[in-house]
Design a protein around this motif. Structure first.
Motif, PDB file in Angstrom:
ATOM      1  N   GLU A   1       7.279   8.147  -8.655  1.00  0.00           N
ATOM      2  CA  GLU A   1       7.513   6.693  -8.716  1.00  0.00           C
ATOM      3  C   GLU A   1       6.173   5.935  -8.732  1.00  0.00           C
ATOM      4  O   GLU A   1       5.986   5.002  -9.505  1.00  0.00           O
ATOM      5  CB  GLU A   1       8.401   6.264  -7.545  1.00  0.00           C
ATOM      6  N   LYS A   2       5.266   6.398  -7.899  1.00  0.00           N
ATOM      7  CA  LYS A   2       3.934   5.784  -7.865  1.00  0.00           C
ATOM      8  C   LYS A   2       3.225   5.988  -9.218  1.00  0.00           C
ATOM      9  O   LYS A   2       2.611   5.059  -9.764  1.00  0.00           O
ATOM     10  CB  LYS A   2       3.118   6.423  -6.730  1.00  0.00           C
TER      11      LYS A   2
ATOM     12  N   GLN B   1       4.611   3.632 -11.758  1.00  0.00           N
ATOM     13  CA  GLN B   1       4.107   2.263 -11.576  1.00  0.00           C
ATOM     14  C   GLN B   1       2.655   2.138 -12.038  1.00  0.00           C
ATOM     15  O   GLN B   1       2.274   1.149 -12.648  1.00  0.00           O
ATOM     16  CB  GLN B   1       4.207   1.863 -10.101  1.00  0.00           C
TER      17      GLN B   1
END
Ligand SMILES: [Zn+2]
Ligand SMILES: [Zn+2]
Length: 252
Positions: free
Chosen positions: A76-77, A80
């Motif tokens: 997820e990081k 992003q």
């Protein structure tokens, strides 16, 4: 906590990040990240990419074998930070979002308890916890794929369903290179005992041990010369040999 990058073949790199491996595929200008380490692995992901002389902007895709927190990790990081899509097997997506029954890492605890008399097993739990295993960073967006698909991302991995370890677990094949990313459908390291060599992960870590054994059949016939597991060293040789040894060791 540093990680070590090793070239497996031109364009295929293994990153050993503590007791888990994730991989980088280079194809033209783009990179595909295969799995994303631990929840706290983002600095290692960034460092590995820069170590190849690349930028995080070159990441074109993040592809997951399954949704355990030591593989979902920093996905997820990474999404992003890079703007790349995260691709996951359709039936595995609820787990990657933390919505599936069994997604919580705490569901593994009852199975692990009987193993904790071993210092190596306690060591794994501490190792994993320090890297954020108990506090996963769930995906907020994922692009679904299906078994049999060839993904239009750098390296063009082909999806082979290998359910059992988790319900939607997949392995990914680079047909032209004869390389298979097996995720946790096949391992060369037992993370709880630290025994090495072809094997399955211990049943305490498999959702459906019988299905995990059956899925070895999906790897067995692949035309490949290198198996790259989520845990342990690469296996060089035909998948049929690796699977035969894993069956012997894992009693199936
Ligand atoms: Zn797993
Ligand atoms: Zn794993």
């Amino acid at each position: 906590m540093t990680a070590t990058t090793t070239q497996i073949e031109p364009g295929v790199h293994r990153v050993a990040d503590g007791l888990v491996n994730w991989y980088l595929i280079e194809d033209g200008d783009g990179l595909t990240l295969v799995d994303a380490g631990w929840p706290r692995s983002w600095p290692n992901v960034k460092q590995a990419i820069e170590g190849l002389g690349r930028s995080t902007r070159d990441v074109a895709a993040i592809v997951l074998t399954h949704g355990h927190p030591d593989h979902l990790g920093a996905a997820e990081k990474a999404r992003q930070e890079t703007g790349a899509n995260v691709y996951a097997h359709r039936p595995e997506i609820p787990r990657t979002e933390g919505k599936a029954k069994g997604a919580s890492p705490f569901t593994l605890v009852p199975g692990l308890l009987p193993t904790l008399w071993r210092p190596s097993a306690t060591g794994f739990v501490l190792h994993a916890t320090a890297r954020g295993f108990m506090t996963p960073k769930w995906l907020t967006q994922a692009v679904p794929f299906d078994a049999g698909d060839t993904l239009d991302v750098p390296g063009r991995p082909r999806v082979v369903a290998t359910p059992g370890h988790t319900q939607g677990h997949v392995s990914l094949v680079l047909d032209e290179k004869g390389v298979v990313f097996t995720g946790d459908a096949f391992a060369t390291l037992d993370v709880l005992t630290r025994e090495t060599g072809p094997r399955l992960l211990p049943d305490a870590l498999n959702d459906d041990p019988a299905a995990t054994r059956e899925s070895l059949g999906a790897l067995e016939g692949l035309d490949a010369g290198t198996l790259l597991p989520g845990h342990g060293q690469p296996y060089r040789g035909a998948p049929s040999g690796a699977v035969a040894r894993a069956r012997e060791v894992s009693g199936s």
